[in-house]
Design a protein around this motif. Structure first.
Motif, PDB file in Angstrom:
ATOM      1  N   VAL A 297       0.848  -1.193   0.000  1.00  0.00           N
ATOM      2  CA  VAL A 297       0.000   0.000   0.000  1.00  0.00           C
ATOM      3  C   VAL A 297       0.881   1.241   0.000  1.00  0.00           C
ATOM      4  O   VAL A 297       2.101   1.163   0.137  1.00  0.00           O
ATOM      5  CB  VAL A 297      -0.921   0.026   1.243  1.00  0.00           C
ATOM      6  N   ASP A 298       0.250   2.418  -0.135  1.00  0.00           N
ATOM      7  CA  ASP A 298       0.972   3.665   0.043  1.00  0.00           C
ATOM      8  C   ASP A 298       1.369   3.800   1.513  1.00  0.00           C
ATOM      9  O   ASP A 298       0.733   3.230   2.400  1.00  0.00           O
ATOM     10  CB  ASP A 298       0.105   4.864  -0.361  1.00  0.00           C
ATOM     11  N   TRP A 299       2.408   4.589   1.759  1.00  0.00           N
ATOM     12  CA  TRP A 299       2.982   4.706   3.100  1.00  0.00           C
ATOM     13  C   TRP A 299       1.931   5.026   4.172  1.00  0.00           C
ATOM     14  O   TRP A 299       1.867   4.360   5.204  1.00  0.00           O
ATOM     15  CB  TRP A 299       4.067   5.775   3.085  1.00  0.00           C
ATOM     16  N   ALA A 300       1.098   6.031   3.934  1.00  0.00           N
ATOM     17  CA  ALA A 300       0.124   6.445   4.952  1.00  0.00           C
ATOM     18  C   ALA A 300      -0.855   5.322   5.290  1.00  0.00           C
ATOM     19  O   ALA A 300      -1.311   5.191   6.436  1.00  0.00           O
ATOM     20  CB  ALA A 300      -0.638   7.675   4.476  1.00  0.00           C
ATOM     21  N   ASN A 301      -1.162   4.485   4.305  1.00  0.00           N
ATOM     22  CA  ASN A 301      -2.130   3.417   4.527  1.00  0.00           C
ATOM     23  C   ASN A 301      -1.570   2.248   5.322  1.00  0.00           C
ATOM     24  O   ASN A 301      -2.335   1.379   5.762  1.00  0.00           O
ATOM     25  CB  ASN A 301      -2.690   2.927   3.189  1.00  0.00           C
ATOM     26  N   ILE A 302      -0.254   2.222   5.531  1.00  0.00           N
ATOM     27  CA  ILE A 302       0.318   1.223   6.437  1.00  0.00           C
ATOM     28  C   ILE A 302      -0.304   1.402   7.816  1.00  0.00           C
ATOM     29  O   ILE A 302      -0.800   0.449   8.430  1.00  0.00           O
ATOM     30  CB  ILE A 302       1.847   1.376   6.524  1.00  0.00           C
ATOM     31  N   PHE A 303      -0.309   2.620   8.293  1.00  0.00           N
ATOM     32  CA  PHE A 303      -0.777   2.905   9.648  1.00  0.00           C
ATOM     33  C   PHE A 303      -2.294   2.853   9.745  1.00  0.00           C
ATOM     34  O   PHE A 303      -2.847   2.439  10.769  1.00  0.00           O
ATOM     35  CB  PHE A 303      -0.209   4.245  10.109  1.00  0.00           C
ATOM     36  N   VAL A 304      -2.971   3.245   8.676  1.00  0.00           N
ATOM     37  CA  VAL A 304      -4.435   3.122   8.647  1.00  0.00           C
ATOM     38  C   VAL A 304      -4.825   1.654   8.790  1.00  0.00           C
ATOM     39  O   VAL A 304      -5.726   1.294   9.558  1.00  0.00           O
ATOM     40  CB  VAL A 304      -5.005   3.706   7.340  1.00  0.00           C
ATOM     41  N   GLY A 305      -4.128   0.783   8.068  1.00  0.00           N
ATOM     42  CA  GLY A 305      -4.423  -0.645   8.116  1.00  0.00           C
ATOM     43  C   GLY A 305      -4.064  -1.292   9.436  1.00  0.00           C
ATOM     44  O   GLY A 305      -4.771  -2.190   9.914  1.00  0.00           O
ATOM     45  N   LEU A 306      -2.973  -0.849  10.052  1.00  0.00           N
ATOM     46  CA  LEU A 306      -2.607  -1.358  11.369  1.00  0.00           C
ATOM     47  C   LEU A 306      -3.639  -0.916  12.406  1.00  0.00           C
ATOM     48  O   LEU A 306      -4.040  -1.691  13.280  1.00  0.00           O
ATOM     49  CB  LEU A 306      -1.211  -0.863  11.763  1.00  0.00           C
ATOM     50  N   ASP A 307      -4.062   0.334  12.307  1.00  0.00           N
ATOM     51  CA  ASP A 307      -5.052   0.865  13.258  1.00  0.00           C
ATOM     52  C   ASP A 307      -6.360   0.077  13.211  1.00  0.00           C
ATOM     53  O   ASP A 307      -6.985  -0.168  14.253  1.00  0.00           O
ATOM     54  CB  ASP A 307      -5.343   2.338  12.952  1.00  0.00           C
ATOM     55  N   SER A 308      -6.778  -0.304  12.022  1.00  0.00           N
ATOM     56  CA  SER A 308      -8.066  -0.981  11.856  1.00  0.00           C
ATOM     57  C   SER A 308      -7.990  -2.473  12.143  1.00  0.00           C
ATOM     58  O   SER A 308      -9.023  -3.141  12.249  1.00  0.00           O
ATOM     59  CB  SER A 308      -8.584  -0.780  10.426  1.00  0.00           C
ATOM     60  N   GLY A 309      -6.757  -2.989  12.253  1.00  0.00           N
ATOM     61  CA  GLY A 309      -6.591  -4.421  12.452  1.00  0.00           C
ATOM     62  C   GLY A 309      -6.594  -5.216  11.160  1.00  0.00           C
ATOM     63  O   GLY A 309      -6.548  -6.452  11.173  1.00  0.00           O
ATOM     64  N   LYS A 310      -6.626  -4.530  10.030  1.00  0.00           N
ATOM     65  CA  LYS A 310      -6.606  -5.203   8.730  1.00  0.00           C
ATOM     66  C   LYS A 310      -5.290  -5.937   8.516  1.00  0.00           C
ATOM     67  O   LYS A 310      -5.241  -7.004   7.900  1.00  0.00           O
ATOM     68  CB  LYS A 310      -6.844  -4.183   7.621  1.00  0.00           C
ATOM     69  N   TYR A 311      -4.201  -5.339   9.010  1.00  0.00           N
ATOM     70  CA  TYR A 311      -2.879  -5.936   8.880  1.00  0.00           C
ATOM     71  C   TYR A 311      -2.321  -6.256  10.265  1.00  0.00           C
ATOM     72  O   TYR A 311      -2.579  -5.534  11.234  1.00  0.00           O
ATOM     73  CB  TYR A 311      -1.926  -4.988   8.151  1.00  0.00           C
ATOM     74  N   ASP A 312      -1.538  -7.324  10.339  1.00  0.00           N
ATOM     75  CA  ASP A 312      -0.969  -7.737  11.626  1.00  0.00           C
ATOM     76  C   ASP A 312       0.281  -6.939  11.982  1.00  0.00           C
ATOM     77  O   ASP A 312       0.476  -6.569  13.142  1.00  0.00           O
ATOM     78  CB  ASP A 312      -0.601  -9.223  11.591  1.00  0.00           C
ATOM     79  N   ALA A 313       1.139  -6.725  10.995  1.00  0.00           N
ATOM     80  CA  ALA A 313       2.427  -6.084  11.283  1.00  0.00           C
ATOM     81  C   ALA A 313       2.961  -5.356  10.061  1.00  0.00           C
ATOM     82  O   ALA A 313       2.719  -5.772   8.922  1.00  0.00           O
ATOM     83  CB  ALA A 313       3.446  -7.129  11.740  1.00  0.00           C
ATOM     84  N   GLY A 314       3.681  -4.276  10.312  1.00  0.00           N
ATOM     85  CA  GLY A 314       4.339  -3.532   9.250  1.00  0.00           C
ATOM     86  C   GLY A 314       5.825  -3.834   9.244  1.00  0.00           C
ATOM     87  O   GLY A 314       6.489  -3.740  10.270  1.00  0.00           O
ATOM     88  N   PHE A 315       6.333  -4.226   8.080  1.00  0.00           N
ATOM     89  CA  PHE A 315       7.775  -4.374   7.843  1.00  0.00           C
ATOM     90  C   PHE A 315       8.083  -3.484   6.659  1.00  0.00           C
ATOM     91  O   PHE A 315       8.008  -3.903   5.509  1.00  0.00           O
ATOM     92  CB  PHE A 315       8.151  -5.823   7.518  1.00  0.00           C
ATOM     93  N   SER A 316       8.395  -2.218   6.918  1.00  0.00           N
ATOM     94  CA  SER A 316       8.552  -1.273   5.812  1.00  0.00           C
ATOM     95  C   SER A 316       9.474  -0.119   6.186  1.00  0.00           C
ATOM     96  O   SER A 316       9.141   1.047   5.985  1.00  0.00           O
ATOM     97  CB  SER A 316       7.176  -0.746   5.385  1.00  0.00           C
ATOM     98  N   ASN A 317      10.643  -0.458   6.761  1.00  0.00           N
ATOM     99  CA  ASN A 317      11.617   0.571   7.126  1.00  0.00           C
ATOM    100  C   ASN A 317      10.994   1.613   8.065  1.00  0.00           C
ATOM    101  O   ASN A 317      11.213   2.807   7.934  1.00  0.00           O
ATOM    102  CB  ASN A 317      12.176   1.256   5.880  1.00  0.00           C
ATOM    103  N   ILE A 318      10.240   1.133   9.032  1.00  0.00           N
ATOM    104  CA  ILE A 318       9.531   2.017   9.964  1.00  0.00           C
ATOM    105  C   ILE A 318      10.431   2.324  11.158  1.00  0.00           C
ATOM    106  O   ILE A 318      10.875   1.419  11.861  1.00  0.00           O
ATOM    107  CB  ILE A 318       8.223   1.374  10.455  1.00  0.00           C
ATOM    108  N   THR A 319      10.691   3.595  11.379  1.00  0.00           N
ATOM    109  CA  THR A 319      11.549   4.025  12.477  1.00  0.00           C
ATOM    110  C   THR A 319      10.744   4.146  13.771  1.00  0.00           C
ATOM    111  O   THR A 319       9.620   4.649  13.772  1.00  0.00           O
ATOM    112  CB  THR A 319      12.177   5.393  12.155  1.00  0.00           C
ATOM    113  N   VAL A 320      11.342   3.696  14.867  1.00  0.00           N
ATOM    114  CA  VAL A 320      10.710   3.866  16.180  1.00  0.00           C
ATOM    115  C   VAL A 320      10.790   5.328  16.588  1.00  0.00           C
ATOM    116  O   VAL A 320      11.874   5.929  16.589  1.00  0.00           O
ATOM    117  CB  VAL A 320      11.422   3.002  17.246  1.00  0.00           C
ATOM    118  N   THR A 321       9.645   5.916  16.900  1.00  0.00           N
ATOM    119  CA  THR A 321       9.611   7.288  17.403  1.00  0.00           C
ATOM    120  C   THR A 321       8.759   7.320  18.662  1.00  0.00           C
ATOM    121  O   THR A 321       7.891   6.467  18.865  1.00  0.00           O
ATOM    122  CB  THR A 321       9.012   8.271  16.375  1.00  0.00           C
TER     123      THR A 321
END
Length: 332
Positions: free
Chosen positions: A128-152
């Motif tokens: 998906v597009d970058w922003a939709n990674i977090f939208v999908g995680l928030d909704s529970g559609k996706y289990d985990a993101g592996f996409s060069n995501i930095t801890v902040t």
């Protein structure tokens, strides 16, 4: 990290251009069937470093660990798949499209695939597009993101993290440059390339200002937007080094054999070491399983093999961490 859009057939040409840019001396290697799905440095010879660009990746695999698989939430275990979300189209070797323009390849999918192996699950990609990674995680559609995501620190308010790579910037110079970068004084009087509007530009400007205050020469900062332009500048000697994201620089150095990394610096700046992590919705129950799976990969050596495959050995972590200190809000 900004949103990325899916690339078309031009992706293949861009990837080949990336690894051949410096002095135009790298060569496309041909496999036994005559295809050009592997790129290798000129003169690497048989058995040397080769980059798989084709859809048939022959990924490194590992065995299931029942005790860790048992940590996976029941809903995911019953489904039998690990729904991983990523954003393809970024520069190799992170997550990008193979020569068929539809198969997602790179270091991120390789690590996710190994994690799924340990958990006894079938890996299912969701690109998906970058922003939709977090939208999908928030909704529970996706289990985990592996996409060069930095801890902040801001992201930790909504997500859990299990780290698996360092988030570094790199100074890349022509091979045999004979100098190293360990801090601001090392770039005094040097000509360094950078992309405008990036964290690395901010770092370089700050270092140059600090040097001038100490009576040292300023850094001559040259701006580039095209990969081929700054690699040609390195090859011709117009640049002493280029400062960019470590994965891209390390990949290029390993694939061409014409450049080398002469120094790295945390993407988080001086205050904290930036770290890349598997990302889940906070308290969804999966992060412990991911954390233990990643540590299994470190211990059994498959993690190191994947990083070496993509030229990223210098981003290895000694172990995975759960929700470590992230980039401060003022740094994001």
């Amino acid at each position: 990290m900004p949103p990325r859009r899916r690339r078309t057939r031009r992706t293949t040409a861009a990837l080949l251009g990336l690894v051949t840019a410096l002095s135009l001396t790298a060569a496309c290697g041909t496999s036994a069937d005559g295809s050009t799905d592997k790129v290798a440095p000129r003169g690497a010879g048989k058995g040397g470093f080769q980059i798989e660009l084709g859809p048939d990746q022959d990924r490194i695999s590992t065995a299931e660990v029942a005790s860790i698989a048992a940590l996976v939430p029941a809903q995911i275990r019953e489904r039998g798949t690990l729904e991983v979300v990523n954003s393809a189209g970024s520069a190799p070797p992170l997550t990008f499209y193979a020569t068929d323009d539809k198969t997602v390849i790179g270091v991120e999918p390789d690590i996710a695939s190994l994690v799924a192996d340990v958990l006894g699950l079938k890996l299912h990609y969701n690109t998906v597009d970058w922003a939709n990674i977090f939208v999908g995680l928030d909704s529970g559609k996706y289990d985990a993101g592996f996409s060069n995501i930095t801890v902040t620190e801001e992201r930790k308010e909504k997500y859990d993290f299990a780290t698996y790579r360092l988030d570094n910037l790199a100074f890349e110079a022509k091979k045999g440059a004979g100098w190293k970068v360990t801090g601001p004084k090392d770039v005094a009087g040097r000509t360094i390339g950078v992309s405008s509007g990036t964290n690395q530009e901010k770092l370089l400007v700050t270092w140059s200002e600090q040097n001038v205050k100490k009576g040292l020469k300023p850094t001559a900062i040259k701006y580039f937007q095209q990969t081929t332009d700054y690699y040609l500048a390195l090859g011709s000697g117009r640049l002493d080094a280029y400062l960019g994201p470590n994965p891209v620089s390390a990949y290029h150095a390993a694939s061409t054999g014409q450049t080398e990394i002469i120094g790295t610096y945390s993407g988080g700046g001086a205050d904290v070491q930036g770290k890349i992590a598997a990302t889940t919705k906070k308290d969804n129950g999966l992060v412990k399983a991911l954390h233990e799976a990643l540590n299994t990969l470190v211990e059994n050596g498959t993690y190191a093999k994947v990083l070496a495959r993509w030229g990223l050995a210098n981003e290895a972590v000694p172990s995975s961490e759960l929700n470590p200190v992230g980039l401060p809000k003022t740094n994001q």
